[in-house]
Design a protein around this motif. Structure first.
Motif, PDB file in Angstrom:
ATOM      1  N   PRO A  75       0.816  -1.241   0.000  1.00 50.49           N
ATOM      2  CA  PRO A  75       0.000   0.000   0.000  1.00 50.49           C
ATOM      3  C   PRO A  75       0.838   1.275   0.000  1.00 50.49           C
ATOM      4  O   PRO A  75       0.856   2.008   0.979  1.00 50.49           O
ATOM      5  CB  PRO A  75      -0.835  -0.139   1.278  1.00 50.49           C
ATOM      6  CG  PRO A  75      -0.064  -1.048   2.159  1.00 50.49           C
ATOM      7  CD  PRO A  75       0.761  -1.936   1.300  1.00 50.49           C
ATOM      8  N   ARG A  77       0.682   4.478  -1.646  1.00 51.24           N
ATOM      9  CA  ARG A  77      -0.233   5.266  -2.479  1.00 51.24           C
ATOM     10  C   ARG A  77       0.482   6.203  -3.452  1.00 51.24           C
ATOM     11  O   ARG A  77       0.099   6.315  -4.613  1.00 51.24           O
ATOM     12  CB  ARG A  77      -1.172   6.056  -1.561  1.00 51.24           C
ATOM     13  CG  ARG A  77      -2.383   6.636  -2.245  1.00 51.24           C
ATOM     14  CD  ARG A  77      -3.276   5.543  -2.805  1.00 51.24           C
ATOM     15  NE  ARG A  77      -3.821   5.929  -4.100  1.00 51.24           N
ATOM     16  CZ  ARG A  77      -4.255   5.101  -5.031  1.00 51.24           C
ATOM     17  NH1 ARG A  77      -4.207   3.801  -4.854  1.00 51.24           N
ATOM     18  NH2 ARG A  77      -4.730   5.518  -6.158  1.00 51.24           N
ATOM     19  N   LYS A  81       0.139   5.973  -7.608  1.00 52.43           N
ATOM     20  CA  LYS A  81      -0.320   7.083  -8.463  1.00 52.43           C
ATOM     21  C   LYS A  81       0.712   7.401  -9.543  1.00 52.43           C
ATOM     22  O   LYS A  81       0.384   7.601 -10.712  1.00 52.43           O
ATOM     23  CB  LYS A  81      -0.583   8.334  -7.600  1.00 52.43           C
ATOM     24  CG  LYS A  81      -1.974   8.302  -6.968  1.00 52.43           C
ATOM     25  CD  LYS A  81      -2.172   9.382  -5.949  1.00 52.43           C
ATOM     26  CE  LYS A  81      -2.423  10.746  -6.558  1.00 52.43           C
ATOM     27  NZ  LYS A  81      -2.713  11.739  -5.482  1.00 52.43           N
ATOM     28  N   THR A  98      -7.255   0.783  -5.740  1.00 56.70           N
ATOM     29  CA  THR A  98      -8.569   1.179  -5.232  1.00 56.70           C
ATOM     30  C   THR A  98      -9.629   1.008  -6.333  1.00 56.70           C
ATOM     31  O   THR A  98      -9.280   0.753  -7.492  1.00 56.70           O
ATOM     32  CB  THR A  98      -8.555   2.669  -4.829  1.00 56.70           C
ATOM     33  OG1 THR A  98      -8.274   3.419  -6.030  1.00 56.70           O
ATOM     34  CG2 THR A  98      -7.498   2.962  -3.784  1.00 56.70           C
TER      35      THR A  98
END
Ligand SMILES: CNc1ncnc2c1ncn2[C@@H]1O[C@H](COP(=O)(O)O)[C@@H](O)[C@H]1O
Length: 227
Positions: A75, A77, A81, A98
């Motif tokens: 995880p 993030r 991205k 997600t």
């Protein structure tokens, strides 16, 4: 059977090694365009900074190499991205994507490589029943079953199909569809994919299929034409 290669960049190694890998891949791709077809970006997801590998990956892409990037295995993030914005043709693992990411994968037709045994053995997925392949199927995100590395994880693609079937009750038709989908997302020419589908379809025709959707595959092959 045709075998193609994706030289691999190990994110745990220095960036200079990745530059060498890409330079060699670009050279060999010119000599053997049917064999060297892409670059794989993988390794320990806790090591290395993706941003530092972007110039080498950009160069590979500029020379027509396809990219399979291990993304969202943990995880992280900001890295997820960054990787999605950078783009890829196949996404290794995708464990922590997600539902917004799922929409992106669908929109860009990026297949998520699901590696059940690898994820369990690496500890990124708690147990089979929680594996994200279930969510990917429900959300109709492009996905393919893979081993990640059959030697390291001591598994085979057949075993991965067995595990997925046991855990999620996949039907025979769903297994066939998953195999067809793997062909769709292979780094191969349209003609090669068509031939693979014809071979697969001939194999399926000999099978005792337990539900009546099997002929769908035949129609699917006939429907698609190479540009
Ligand atoms: C008899 N063995 C096989 N037959 C057909 N397709 C295979 C395959 N072994 C692997 N793939 C295909 O290669 C991609 C990468 O998988 P690994 O992460 O390397 O296992 C996947 O799309 C998988 O479907």
């Amino acid at each position: 059977m045709k075998v193609k290669l994706l030289p691999s960049i190990n994110r745990g190694e220095p960036v200079s090694v990745s530059e060498e890998t890409v330079a060699l891949s670009v050279d060999f791709c010119k000599l053997y365009p049917d064999i060297i077809v892409g670059i794989d970006f993988s390794g320990n997801p806790n090591k290395g900074n993706f941003e530092e590998f972007m110039p080498a990956l950009t160069l590979a892409r500029k020379h027509g190499l396809m990219l399979a990037i291990h993304c969202a295995e943990i995880p992280n993030r900001s890295e997820i991205k960054q990787m999605l914005m950078f783009g890829m043709s196949r996404c290794g693992h995708g464990t922590y994507l997600t539902s917004a990411d799922y929409a992106y994968m669908k929109q860009h037709n990026i297949a998520v490589e699901c590696c059940l045994t690898s994820n369990i053995k690496s500890g990124t997925v708690e147990s089979l029943q929680y594996h994200h392949i279930k969510r990917l199927i429900e959300a109709e995100v492009p996905r393919v079953l893979c081993t990640d590395d059959s030697g390291v994880f001591d598994t085979t693609l057949s075993n991965e199909f067995y595990l997925a079937t046991e855990a999620f009750g996949l039907t025979q038709t769903q297994c066939i569809d998953l195999t067809m989908e793997a062909i769709d997302h292979a780094f191969a020419s349209c003609e090669e994919k068509q031939n693979l589908k014809i071979q697969l379809d001939a194999f399926i025709s000999q099978m005792t299929v337990k539900d009546n959707r099997v002929h769908k595959t035949k129609r699917y092959i006939e429907k698609k034409t190479c540009e």
